[in-house]
Write a protein that holds these residues in place. Structure first.
Motif, PDB file in Angstrom:
ATOM      1  N   UNK A 606       0.859  -1.182   0.000  1.00  0.00           N
ATOM      2  CA  UNK A 606       0.000   0.000   0.000  1.00  0.00           C
ATOM      3  C   UNK A 606       0.899   1.237   0.000  1.00  0.00           C
ATOM      4  N   UNK A 607       1.009   1.869  -1.162  1.00  0.00           N
ATOM      5  CA  UNK A 607       1.902   3.031  -1.304  1.00  0.00           C
ATOM      6  C   UNK A 607       1.202   4.322  -0.908  1.00  0.00           C
ATOM      7  N   UNK A 608      -0.133   4.345  -1.047  1.00  0.00           N
ATOM      8  CA  UNK A 608      -0.873   5.572  -0.754  1.00  0.00           C
ATOM      9  C   UNK A 608      -2.251   5.190  -0.234  1.00  0.00           C
ATOM     10  N   UNK A 609      -2.703   5.839   0.847  1.00  0.00           N
ATOM     11  CA  UNK A 609      -4.014   5.576   1.426  1.00  0.00           C
ATOM     12  C   UNK A 609      -4.694   6.912   1.709  1.00  0.00           C
ATOM     13  N   UNK A 610      -5.795   7.162   0.994  1.00  0.00           N
ATOM     14  CA  UNK A 610      -6.508   8.436   1.127  1.00  0.00           C
ATOM     15  C   UNK A 610      -7.924   8.249   1.653  1.00  0.00           C
ATOM     16  N   UNK A 611      -8.140   7.216   2.446  1.00  0.00           N
ATOM     17  CA  UNK A 611      -9.483   6.914   2.952  1.00  0.00           C
ATOM     18  C   UNK A 611      -9.453   6.775   4.464  1.00  0.00           C
ATOM     19  N   UNK A 612     -10.455   7.370   5.102  1.00  0.00           N
ATOM     20  CA  UNK A 612     -10.605   7.249   6.553  1.00  0.00           C
ATOM     21  C   UNK A 612     -12.006   6.760   6.864  1.00  0.00           C
ATOM     22  N   UNK A 613     -12.130   5.945   7.903  1.00  0.00           N
ATOM     23  CA  UNK A 613     -13.438   5.433   8.298  1.00  0.00           C
ATOM     24  C   UNK A 613     -14.373   6.585   8.620  1.00  0.00           C
ATOM     25  N   UNK A 614     -15.596   6.533   8.053  1.00  0.00           N
ATOM     26  CA  UNK A 614     -16.579   7.584   8.286  1.00  0.00           C
ATOM     27  C   UNK A 614     -16.558   8.696   7.257  1.00  0.00           C
ATOM     28  N   UNK A 615     -15.567   8.670   6.372  1.00  0.00           N
ATOM     29  CA  UNK A 615     -15.415   9.737   5.376  1.00  0.00           C
ATOM     30  C   UNK A 615     -16.354   9.532   4.187  1.00  0.00           C
TER      31      UNK A 615
END
Length: 634
Positions: A606-615
């Motif tokens: 996983x090089x990039x993660x742009x997600x957060x729970x609840x978003x």
């Protein structure tokens, strides 16, 4: 008879209720959210009241707003439709306490049948057969696992407050139970505010048989025979029919008697459905059909019952709510012919039934003709917008005929002739299911769709011929007077001597080479110009000249994971830097009341993660980027 009615719902069921109310001379009041300001049910009603923002939890699920709308509009009664607050006992009680007529069963009946564990125990107490399972108060993971192990796999985990396929998981192996339980409990808590579950033995050849029951305030209860709702995906019904194929008179009598006894056990008033699960491995037999649950409301599939009995069940609801006795006695009801219904969903079966949204630029239903007189219960029309806020069902198509095979043929024809664009639908999928020899022979159970997925989910289209026809209709073939096409490179590229090709791309992202030296001989139904939309057997493709622009949505070849539609991130299973395997779940997106898992396209990091729970995320938002695992690749 009541004089004014507020419909606490939207879409096709609101339109359906308005149609009968108008026939009876009842003034109708619709309610609507921001997203539904110009919806068909709002345009159809005599009056409409705004009740809040687009999310259902801020509008259609807020009972106080609906009761206030009823008082504001001078409504005498409230009809809840199905879904939303239709089986909410507190809302039903609040409606009655506000001095309004509740078009539905008594709150006590809703409570008695609302929790699956208590309902099953009640049914067992009055002699209605129930499936083996665990209904205990101990909800610890260890106890539930132990009970599942004792019952024997496969088992079904079901939320006691569930419905519509939500809060339900099939578990085939003991080692998968814990994860399935957590997922089921999370979904149940989010959908119903209650994460209590029960465990049932999973029937290996199950058919979903349900009986329509009706009671009045004078103590009368009747049944209107059975329906078969076995064709399902994700526990949601797709095709329903009445009567159930292969049902003998002896078995019908036993099942319908059990349904009436179930309704009597809770002094039922109004429309209700007793749902049974049948082990059909040796045909439909009375001793192999068990009570599953009761739906204390009108069902989506009620039209097939109306078609075979000649009765208007919404009219029955309104008359019973007005204090009248049932319009018919049991001995006055009979089965006439066969009816079959398809639910029309805005979804793409080839993409895991991913919901589809957008404007209905084309929405054309076949007209009636001799031998074909379909019934359309729709919640949308030409030019309407399909939004991401609600269930993706657009409506229902129903046909009635003397024989089952005649009804099947008629419904398949309607599905193939219906024209809807650009919102994706399940029309082609339904037509293929109806045409399968196994379905025609009634060799059906709830696993039918999964078992025939290869034949049902992806249309086998003559794409090469369709692309050639599209190029011809788009006037892309060289004119005869222009000389030999391979001497002109405009609009195409060379591919060998004396051959010229033009590349078209369709709306699925596939590129097709068209030989411009050979005009197409095959013709297809088409409309539009650029892109050109073409229809084949209920499925569609749109073609335009190929102009490479990179990956649009989905999982790109470079490992980018884009949001397939607007929605809410409800679970993130990885962190930046994590190693992941192909197919591993990365995160879960909730959209249109369903959970969608986004997975790794290949082994990597996983090089990039742009997600957060609840978003909340929009369509094509970059959520995750996975880099290939170079060490493994080497």
């Amino acid at each position: 008879m009541i004089k004014s009615l507020l419909i606490a719902n939207r879409g096709e069921i609101a339109c359906r209720i308005i149609r009968t109310a108008r026939k009876l001379g009842i003034r109708t009041i619709a309610v609507y959210s921001d997203a539904d300001a110009n919806a068909l049910h709002v345009r159809t009603a005599d009056e409409a009241v705004h009740i809040g923002p687009s999310p259902a939890r801020e509008s259609y699920l807020v009972g106080d707003k609906i009761i206030a709308a009823a008082k504001q509009s001078g409504a005498e009664a409230i009809h809840p439709g199905y879904g939303f607050l239709s089986e909410n006992a507190e809302f039903a009680r609040a409606v009655k306490e506000a001095g309004l007529v509740w078009v539905g069963p008594e709150p006590e009946s809703i409570i008695a049948m609302g929790l699956k564990d208590a309902a099953k125990q009640l049914m067992a107490d009055v002699g209605v057969p129930v499936t083996p399972g665990y209904l205990g108060e101990d909800q610890s993971g260890a106890r539930l696992q132990a009970e599942a192990d004792a019952i024997g796999y496969p088992v079904l985990i079901k939320a006691v407050a569930g419905g519509g396929g939500k809060g339900m998981r099939k578990v085939d192996r003991a080692e998968d139970f814990a994860d399935a339980l957590l997922s089921c409990q999370r979904e149940a808590a989010a959908s119903f505010g209650n994460d209590v579950v029960l465990i049932e033995k999973y029937i290996l050849s199950p058919r979903h048989i349900e009986v329509q029951v009706f009671g009045d305030s004078h103590g009368n209860i009747v049944h209107l025979f059975e329906r078969d709702c076995s064709l399902q995906r994700r526990h949601q019904k797709v095709i329903e029919e009445a009567p159930a194929p292969g049902m003998s008179e002896e078995t019908r009598a036993a099942v319908c008697e059990a349904a009436v006894n179930a309704a009597k056990a809770v002094n039922y008033v109004g429309a209700g459905t007793i749902e049974f699960i049948a082990d059909a491995s040796e045909g439909l037999k009375a001793d192999r059909i068990w009570f599953m649950e009761m739906n204390t409301r009108l069902q989506v599939e009620h039209p097939v019952t109306e078609e075979i009995t000649g009765q208007d069940l919404v009219e029955w609801q309104l008359r019973v709510a007005s204090g009248e006795p049932l319009p018919k006695r049991q001995d006055e009801l009979a089965i006439n012919g066969h009816a079959i219904e398809a639910r029309l969903y805005a979804e793409d079966p080839s993409k895991g039934f991913l919901p589809s949204i957008g404007k209905l630029d084309m929405f054309k239903l076949p007209r009636a003709r001799p031998g074909l007189d379909p019934r359309y219960d729709m919640g949308v029309n030409w030019g309407d917008e399909v939004t991401p806020f609600y269930d993706p069902m657009l409506g229902k198509i129903i046909v009635h005929a003397e024989e089952r095979w005649e009804a099947i043929d008629a419904l398949a024809e309607v599905c193939e002739r219906t024209m809807i664009w650009p919102v994706a639908t399940n029309l082609g999928f339904v037509a293929r299911a109806l045409k399968m020899k196994e379905f025609r022979k009634a060799e059906i159970d709830t696993g039918f769709i999964d078992r025939h997925a290869d034949d049902l989910l992806t249309a086998k289209l003559p794409l090469a011929d369709m692309a050639a026809h599209a190029a011809d209709e788009l006037k892309l073939f060289p004119k005869k007077k222009a000389g030999r096409p391979w001497r002109d490179s405009r609009g195409f590229r060379m591919n060998g001597a004396r051959r010229a090709e033009l590349h078209l791309i369709d709306d699925q992202g596939d590129v097709h080479a068209v030989d411009l030296t050979k005009k197409p001989k095959r013709k297809f139904k088409d409309w539009g110009k650029n892109p050109l939309v073409m229809k084949y057997g209920g499925d569609y493709r749109a073609f335009r000249v190929y102009q490479p622009r990179g990956v649009i949505g989905g999982a790109g070849s470079d490992g980018t994971i884009l949001s397939p539609m607007p929605g809410k991130i409800i679970a993130v299973a990885v962190a930046a830097g994590d190693k992941v395997a192909k197919g591993q779940k990365l995160l879960t997106l909730e959209a249109m009341k369903m959970e969608h898992s986004l997975v790794a396209p290949f082994d990597g990091v996983v090089a990039e993660l742009n997600a957060q729970e609840g978003e909340q995320v929009q369509v094509d938002a970059l959520l995750v980027k996975v880099d290939a695992d170079k060490e493994q690749a080497a």
